[in-house]
Design an enzyme around this catalytic site. Structure first.
Site, mmCIF file in Angstrom:
data_model
loop_
_atom_site.group_PDB
_atom_site.id
_atom_site.type_symbol
_atom_site.label_atom_id
_atom_site.label_comp_id
_atom_site.label_asym_id
_atom_site.label_seq_id
_atom_site.Cartn_x
_atom_site.Cartn_y
_atom_site.Cartn_z
ATOM 1 N N TYR A 33 3.459 -15.298 5.105
ATOM 2 C CA TYR A 33 3.061 -16.324 5.917
ATOM 3 C C TYR A 33 2.014 -17.681 4.971
ATOM 4 C CZ TYR A 33 -0.369 -14.186 7.932
ATOM 5 O OH TYR A 33 -1.860 -14.109 9.379
ATOM 6 N N ARG A 52 -0.860 -18.808 -3.407
ATOM 7 C CA ARG A 52 -0.984 -17.162 -3.131
ATOM 8 C C ARG A 52 0.431 -17.428 -2.620
ATOM 9 N NH1 ARG A 52 -5.113 -15.927 1.910
ATOM 10 N NH2 ARG A 52 -3.942 -17.225 2.460
ATOM 11 N N ARG A 100 21.423 -6.098 10.212
ATOM 12 C CA ARG A 100 20.532 -5.770 10.645
ATOM 13 C C ARG A 100 20.257 -4.065 9.980
ATOM 14 N NH1 ARG A 100 16.350 -1.270 12.510
ATOM 15 N NH2 ARG A 100 14.969 -2.419 13.107
ATOM 16 N N HIS A 102 17.604 -1.450 7.566
ATOM 17 C CA HIS A 102 16.839 -1.400 6.768
ATOM 18 C C HIS A 102 16.075 -2.558 5.037
ATOM 19 C CE1 HIS A 102 15.425 0.524 9.981
ATOM 20 N NE2 HIS A 102 14.235 0.699 9.701
ATOM 21 N N LYS A 149 0.536 -11.389 1.794
ATOM 22 C CA LYS A 149 0.413 -12.406 3.543
ATOM 23 C C LYS A 149 1.543 -12.089 4.379
ATOM 24 C CE LYS A 149 -2.413 -15.999 5.247
ATOM 25 N NZ LYS A 149 -3.296 -15.653 5.752
ATOM 26 N N GLU A 182 -12.266 -5.780 5.748
ATOM 27 C CA GLU A 182 -12.240 -7.091 5.735
ATOM 28 C C GLU A 182 -11.900 -7.857 7.532
ATOM 29 O OE1 GLU A 182 -8.462 -9.283 4.279
ATOM 30 O OE2 GLU A 182 -7.292 -7.667 4.590
ATOM 31 N N LEU A 207 -6.811 -8.475 2.003
ATOM 32 C CA LEU A 207 -5.815 -10.148 1.907
ATOM 33 C C LEU A 207 -7.388 -11.214 0.407
ATOM 34 C CD1 LEU A 207 -3.860 -12.119 2.177
ATOM 35 C CD2 LEU A 207 -4.615 -12.890 4.243
#
Length: 287
Positions: A33, A52, A100, A102, A149, A182, A207
């Protein structure tokens, strides 16, 4: 007026927006995101956020769902439809919808894209900055790729809840060496006893904050001595000033850590001046 969201090629009322139950972002946190601050209807730090985003997607081997130019059009159209001038734009891209498993889907699927826009009360955020905020600390317990992220934010959510229950705004992660890494949703900074502006370097597991990157440039232009060097919790408590940065917080002074006062217990001059300069830069370069 109802809020509008963009979901996989369509603008729909937010109340009606849905993603498939087998979206890998929902089931496996297999998604990234980005969040842009919005000033006068324009996206702040555009280059940094797109760069990014592209890096995060590449690290997870997720294709960009569209060109940067086309995505910019989508983001701006979401802003226009929501009629929001000051706020935040949230973008989420997952690997897509698949049975579904992995491992990645055997047959490639199209990435899933969601965009929402929310309003920010700038007067309220300025009042918060003028007062300063408190943070609490929590042991570092996240995975080893916080530079990506992703939406896998459960440790961050738990840290934020700890902060809320303590009456604080943010939580700082502290690693096994006693160094602040952070915040749960921000980068951490101090002005140390020698007047040096310090923040953790991105070679560590943090990040790569876009606001952080811009502020480093702003601070150097302002003639401040800047070091990308870690600091301990003890150094933070002894610092002249502390603050956090992020698309939502911008530059937000920290006046207490774990209930202990930082500096004089009020926002310091360096943090407040950097906040002013950052906002000035962000407005000037927004698109």
């Amino acid at each position: 007026m109802s809020r509008i969201a963009y979901v996989n090629g369509r603008f729909v009322p937010k109340a009606d927006a849905m993603v498939h139950i087998e979206d890998r972002g929902y089931q496996l946190a297999d998604a990234v995101y980005e969040v842009w601050a919005l000033f006068d209807g324009k996206l702040a730090d555009p280059e940094g956020h797109f760069a990014r985003l592209e890096r995060s997607l590449a690290e997870l081997s997720i294709d960009m769902p569209m060109s940067r130019a086309a995505l910019t059009v989508v983001l701006k159209e979401a802003v226009r439809r929501n009629r929001i001038r000051e706020g935040l734009v949230y973008l989420q891209i997952s690997r897509g919808v698949a049975r579904r498993d992995h491992a990645f889907p055997t047959e490639p699927v199209a990435p899933a894209v969601v965009v929402t826009v929310s309003r920010v009360d700038r007067a309220a955020t300025e009042a918060r900055a003028a007062k300063g905020v408190a943070v609490v600390t929590t042991p570092e317990n996240r995975w080893g790729r916080c530079d990506i992220k992703t939406v896998g934010l459960l440790p961050n959510a738990l840290a934020k809840q700890k902060a809320r229950e303590a009456g604080a705004v943010e939580a700082w992660f502290v690693d096994e060496l006693g160094l602040v890494t952070e915040g749960a949703s921000s980068n951490a900074w101090i002005v140390d006893g020698d007047g040096v502006l310090r923040t953790r370097d991105t070679q560590a597991n943090i990040l790569r904050g876009v606001t952080r990157l811009t502020l480093l440039d702003v601070a150097r232009e302002a003639g401040l001595k800047v070091e990308e060097r870690p600091f301990t919790l003890e150094e933070a408590l002894a610092a002249k000033e502390a603050f956090i940065t992020g698309a939502g917080s911008l530059v937000l002074p920290v006046v207490a850590v774990d209930g202990k006062t930082i500096g004089g217990g009020s926002p310091g001059p360096v943090a407040m001046e950097l906040r002013r300069l950052y906002i000035e830069r962000a407005k000037a370069t927004a698109v």
